[in-house]
Design an enzyme around this catalytic site. Structure first.
Site, mmCIF file in Angstrom:
data_model
loop_
_atom_site.group_PDB
_atom_site.id
_atom_site.type_symbol
_atom_site.label_atom_id
_atom_site.label_comp_id
_atom_site.label_asym_id
_atom_site.label_seq_id
_atom_site.Cartn_x
_atom_site.Cartn_y
_atom_site.Cartn_z
ATOM 1 N N HIS A 71 0.949 -1.301 0.102
ATOM 2 C CA HIS A 71 0.139 0.033 0.001
ATOM 3 C C HIS A 71 1.005 1.188 -0.083
ATOM 4 O O HIS A 71 2.043 1.040 0.257
ATOM 5 C CB HIS A 71 -1.060 0.072 1.121
HETATM 6 C C1 T46 Z 1 3.243 0.383 6.685
HETATM 7 C C2 T46 Z 1 3.744 -0.830 7.000
HETATM 8 C C3 T46 Z 1 5.223 -0.928 7.362
HETATM 9 C C4 T46 Z 1 -4.267 -0.320 12.890
HETATM 10 O O1 T46 Z 1 -5.477 -0.434 13.649
HETATM 11 N N1 T46 Z 1 -3.558 0.601 13.546
HETATM 12 C C5 T46 Z 1 -2.315 0.778 12.961
HETATM 13 O O2 T46 Z 1 -1.642 1.854 13.475
HETATM 14 C C6 T46 Z 1 -2.030 0.093 11.951
HETATM 15 C C7 T46 Z 1 -0.411 0.403 11.106
HETATM 16 C C8 T46 Z 1 -2.688 -0.755 11.548
HETATM 17 N N2 T46 Z 1 -3.779 -1.053 12.108
HETATM 18 C C9 T46 Z 1 -4.713 -2.319 11.573
HETATM 19 C C10 T46 Z 1 -5.256 -2.157 10.156
HETATM 20 C C11 T46 Z 1 -5.409 -3.398 9.769
HETATM 21 O O3 T46 Z 1 -6.718 -3.967 10.157
HETATM 22 O O4 T46 Z 1 -3.971 -3.404 11.555
HETATM 23 C C12 T46 Z 1 -4.238 -4.257 10.627
HETATM 24 C C13 T46 Z 1 -3.098 -4.544 9.708
HETATM 25 O O5 T46 Z 1 -2.766 -3.334 9.019
HETATM 26 P P1 T46 Z 1 -1.824 -3.247 7.694
HETATM 27 O O6 T46 Z 1 -2.366 -4.377 6.898
HETATM 28 O O7 T46 Z 1 -2.057 -1.832 7.149
HETATM 29 O O8 T46 Z 1 -0.253 -3.805 8.420
HETATM 30 P P2 T46 Z 1 1.026 -3.852 7.104
HETATM 31 O O9 T46 Z 1 1.968 -4.455 8.143
HETATM 32 O O10 T46 Z 1 0.495 -4.180 5.800
HETATM 33 O O11 T46 Z 1 1.295 -2.278 7.075
HETATM 34 C C14 T46 Z 1 1.933 -1.681 8.365
HETATM 35 C C15 T46 Z 1 1.229 -0.092 7.953
HETATM 36 O O12 T46 Z 1 -0.160 -0.053 7.856
HETATM 37 C C16 T46 Z 1 1.895 0.684 6.757
HETATM 38 O O13 T46 Z 1 1.696 1.926 7.041
HETATM 39 O O14 T46 Z 1 3.901 1.141 6.132
HETATM 40 O O15 T46 Z 1 3.159 -1.376 8.215
#
Ligand code: T46
Length: 157
Positions: A71
């Site tokens: 993303h």
């Molecule tokens: C990035 C990489 C390095 C939250 O509720 N709060 C938060 O602060 C974050 C980051 C995520 N979430 C929830 C949203 C989703 O339901 O946690 C779940 C997993 O999030 P996501 O799929 O976005 O996780 P990653 O590891 O793919 O990405 C994250 C960050 O979203 C992104 O900004 O740069 O880590």
């Protein structure tokens, strides 16, 4: 795509709209206090990184072969640190792509807005620490690459 050495950010500088690119994403050398009893690294918002820290999160217990990210953010600035172990980050600004290997707890990778990122190649026990310029806001995300690309192209017009 080969893994590249990331350029080092000499003086932390907030990248402004119109200048977002993978070349603006820089390695930040964090302070390291070495002592016989162990090392200590610290990060101060606005001092070692070019934004105030509004949120901290970390990714851990990543199973072998798993990928994170996939993303981009519209306005979020982040610093990503391999607190333990190592992983790769693929940065993509819609024009160019590069892969960066992070494996030191005293190096951070500053990632400006409008950069598609994919994180993979996690070592066993890796911990990915992220300092972010804003609180979590799902409306700041591009979760589809085509949406990201369309906005990159629109902003270049
Ligand atoms: C990035 C990489 C390095 C939250 O509720 N709060 C938060 O602060 C974050 C980051 C995520 N979430 C929830 C949203 C989703 O339901 O946690 C779940 C997993 O999030 P996501 O799929 O976005 O996780 P990653 O590891 O793919 O990405 C994250 C960050 O979203 C992104 O900004 O740069 O880590």
């Amino acid at each position: 795509m080969s893994t590249e050495t990331c350029p080092v950010m000499e003086l932390p500088k907030l990248i402004e709209p119109g200048h977002y690119s993978i070349d603006a994403c820089r390695r930040v050398d964090l302070p390291k206090i070495e002592e016989p009893r162990g090392n200590l690294t610290f990060i101060e918002g606005g001092q070692h990184i070019p934004f105030d820290i509004q949120r901290v999160y970390y990714i851990y217990d990543v199973p072998g072969g798993a990928e994170r990210g996939g993303h981009a953010h519209k306005a979020l600035h982040q610093l990503i640190v391999a607190l333990s172990g190592s992983f790769d980050i693929v940065l993509d600004d819609g024009r160019n792509r590069k892969r960066i290997h992070l494996n030191r707890s005293y190096f951070g990778l500053y990632v400006c807005p409008m950069i598609w990122r994919e994180i993979d190649n996690f070592s066993s026990g890796a911990v990915c620490l992220v300092l972010a310029s804003n609180r979590y806001d799902e409306s700041d995300y591009y979760r589809k690459y085509q949406d990201f690309l369309s906005d990159v192209k629109r902003q270049q017009l």
